[in-house]
Scaffold this motif. Structure first.
Motif, mmCIF file in Angstrom:
data_model
loop_
_atom_site.group_PDB
_atom_site.id
_atom_site.type_symbol
_atom_site.label_atom_id
_atom_site.label_comp_id
_atom_site.label_asym_id
_atom_site.label_seq_id
_atom_site.Cartn_x
_atom_site.Cartn_y
_atom_site.Cartn_z
ATOM 1 N N PRO A 82 -5.001 10.546 -14.014
ATOM 2 C CA PRO A 82 -3.535 10.588 -13.935
ATOM 3 C C PRO A 82 -3.056 10.393 -12.497
ATOM 4 C CG PRO A 82 -4.431 12.779 -14.327
ATOM 5 C CD PRO A 82 -5.578 11.822 -14.400
ATOM 6 N N VAL A 83 -1.859 9.860 -12.356
ATOM 7 C CA VAL A 83 -1.265 9.683 -11.024
ATOM 8 C C VAL A 83 0.046 10.445 -10.965
ATOM 9 C CG1 VAL A 83 -2.311 7.420 -10.629
ATOM 10 C CG2 VAL A 83 -0.060 7.550 -11.688
ATOM 11 N N LEU A 84 0.438 10.823 -9.772
ATOM 12 C CA LEU A 84 1.755 11.408 -9.571
ATOM 13 C C LEU A 84 2.738 10.264 -9.384
ATOM 14 C CD1 LEU A 84 0.913 14.315 -7.096
ATOM 15 C CD2 LEU A 84 1.437 14.468 -9.530
ATOM 16 N N ALA A 85 3.849 10.315 -10.074
ATOM 17 C CA ALA A 85 4.859 9.263 -10.003
ATOM 18 C C ALA A 85 5.596 9.323 -8.673
ATOM 19 C CB ALA A 85 5.852 9.422 -11.146
ATOM 20 N N GLY A 86 5.969 8.169 -8.169
ATOM 21 C CA GLY A 86 6.760 8.129 -6.950
ATOM 22 C C GLY A 86 7.065 6.714 -6.521
ATOM 23 N N SER A 87 8.051 6.595 -5.671
ATOM 24 C CA SER A 87 8.364 5.312 -5.064
ATOM 25 C C SER A 87 7.267 4.969 -4.071
ATOM 26 C CB SER A 87 9.706 5.370 -4.343
ATOM 27 O OG SER A 87 10.735 5.634 -5.258
ATOM 28 N N VAL A 88 6.966 3.678 -3.936
ATOM 29 C CA VAL A 88 5.879 3.233 -3.070
ATOM 30 C C VAL A 88 6.394 2.170 -2.112
ATOM 31 C CG1 VAL A 88 3.598 2.145 -2.987
ATOM 32 C CG2 VAL A 88 4.167 3.679 -4.874
ATOM 33 N N VAL A 89 6.055 2.327 -0.839
ATOM 34 C CA VAL A 89 6.304 1.296 0.166
ATOM 35 C C VAL A 89 4.940 0.743 0.538
ATOM 36 C CG1 VAL A 89 7.192 0.764 2.456
ATOM 37 C CG2 VAL A 89 8.363 2.452 1.024
ATOM 38 N N TYR A 90 4.752 -0.533 0.267
ATOM 39 C CA TYR A 90 3.465 -1.206 0.450
ATOM 40 C C TYR A 90 3.585 -2.127 1.661
ATOM 41 C CZ TYR A 90 -0.586 -4.095 -1.041
ATOM 42 O OH TYR A 90 -1.779 -4.762 -1.131
ATOM 43 N N ALA A 91 2.852 -1.830 2.724
ATOM 44 C CA ALA A 91 2.842 -2.679 3.916
ATOM 45 C C ALA A 91 1.765 -3.738 3.722
ATOM 46 C CB ALA A 91 2.587 -1.847 5.161
ATOM 47 N N ALA A 92 2.198 -4.949 3.433
ATOM 48 C CA ALA A 92 1.271 -6.047 3.143
ATOM 49 C C ALA A 92 0.902 -6.753 4.442
ATOM 50 C CB ALA A 92 1.917 -7.021 2.167
ATOM 51 N N ALA A 93 -0.354 -6.659 4.825
ATOM 52 C CA ALA A 93 -0.803 -7.275 6.069
ATOM 53 C C ALA A 93 -1.237 -8.720 5.874
ATOM 54 C CB ALA A 93 -1.945 -6.462 6.664
ATOM 55 N N GLU A 94 -1.547 -9.096 4.635
ATOM 56 C CA GLU A 94 -2.014 -10.457 4.361
ATOM 57 C C GLU A 94 -1.693 -10.825 2.921
ATOM 58 O OE1 GLU A 94 -6.591 -9.353 3.158
ATOM 59 O OE2 GLU A 94 -6.149 -9.796 5.249
ATOM 60 N N GLY A 95 -1.711 -12.092 2.618
ATOM 61 C CA GLY A 95 -1.490 -12.545 1.249
ATOM 62 C C GLY A 95 -0.098 -12.295 0.736
ATOM 63 N N THR A 96 0.887 -12.258 1.635
ATOM 64 C CA THR A 96 2.245 -11.907 1.212
ATOM 65 C C THR A 96 2.875 -12.974 0.320
ATOM 66 O OG1 THR A 96 3.166 -12.833 3.248
ATOM 67 C CG2 THR A 96 2.659 -10.475 3.240
ATOM 68 N N ALA A 97 2.451 -14.229 0.464
ATOM 69 C CA ALA A 97 3.042 -15.302 -0.347
ATOM 70 C C ALA A 97 2.764 -15.100 -1.832
ATOM 71 C CB ALA A 97 2.515 -16.655 0.107
ATOM 72 N N GLY A 98 1.639 -14.501 -2.161
ATOM 73 C CA GLY A 98 1.272 -14.313 -3.560
ATOM 74 C C GLY A 98 1.708 -12.994 -4.163
ATOM 75 N N LEU A 99 2.353 -12.125 -3.386
ATOM 76 C CA LEU A 99 2.725 -10.801 -3.901
ATOM 77 C C LEU A 99 3.642 -10.854 -5.126
ATOM 78 C CD1 LEU A 99 3.140 -8.530 -0.768
ATOM 79 C CD2 LEU A 99 1.487 -8.304 -2.608
ATOM 80 N N PRO A 100 4.702 -11.661 -5.119
ATOM 81 C CA PRO A 100 5.562 -11.671 -6.314
ATOM 82 C C PRO A 100 4.811 -12.068 -7.581
ATOM 83 C CG PRO A 100 6.676 -12.726 -4.473
ATOM 84 C CD PRO A 100 5.247 -12.490 -4.043
ATOM 85 N N GLN A 101 3.938 -13.061 -7.474
ATOM 86 C CA GLN A 101 3.172 -13.495 -8.642
ATOM 87 C C GLN A 101 2.192 -12.410 -9.085
ATOM 88 O OE1 GLN A 101 3.589 -15.150 -5.808
ATOM 89 N NE2 GLN A 101 4.038 -17.294 -6.161
ATOM 90 N N ARG A 102 1.547 -11.773 -8.135
ATOM 91 C CA ARG A 102 0.596 -10.701 -8.482
ATOM 92 C C ARG A 102 1.302 -9.547 -9.167
ATOM 93 N NH1 ARG A 102 -3.286 -10.075 -3.162
ATOM 94 N NH2 ARG A 102 -4.121 -12.186 -3.190
ATOM 95 N N LEU A 103 2.478 -9.184 -8.650
ATOM 96 C CA LEU A 103 3.210 -8.074 -9.253
ATOM 97 C C LEU A 103 3.697 -8.452 -10.655
ATOM 98 C CD1 LEU A 103 4.290 -5.222 -9.079
ATOM 99 C CD2 LEU A 103 6.338 -6.144 -7.944
ATOM 100 N N ARG A 104 4.183 -9.684 -10.821
ATOM 101 C CA ARG A 104 4.588 -10.134 -12.162
ATOM 102 C C ARG A 104 3.419 -10.088 -13.133
ATOM 103 N NH1 ARG A 104 7.808 -13.763 -9.740
ATOM 104 N NH2 ARG A 104 6.304 -15.466 -9.855
#
Length: 85
Positions: free
Chosen positions: A29-51
């Motif tokens: 189980p995980v504790l729910a919460g808002s997350v701020v993800y500092a992406a150091a690399e591969g930022t161009a593909g983040l929207p596709q990965r999240l989708r």
């Protein structure tokens, strides 16, 4: 190898738990919460990965509290420090 996929999976799972508390990461189980993800690399593909993650986990078309910092951060430079509460 694969670190960014694992970290995005964990971040999305924690954020998605805000909408569905039954979310688990690797069977735990995980504790729910808002997350701020500092992406150091591969930022161009983040929207596709999240989708893709949302589609695979039943959250397609839904907003989860997962936010990305895609600019380069130097936490030792004055003015570049980030305060997250």
């Amino acid at each position: 190898s694969g670190k960014s996929f694992v970290s995005l999976n964990l971040a999305a799972t924690i954020a998605a738990a805000c909408l569905d508390p039954s979310q688990t990461f690797l069977g735990r189980p995980v504790l729910a919460g808002s997350v701020v993800y500092a992406a150091a690399e591969g930022t161009a593909g983040l929207p596709q990965r999240l989708r893709a993650w949302k589609a695979a986990h039943g959250f397609a078309g839904r907003s989860i509290p997962l936010y990305f910092i895609t600019e380069r951060l130097n936490l030792f430079a004055p003015g570049d420090d980030v305060h997250v509460i």
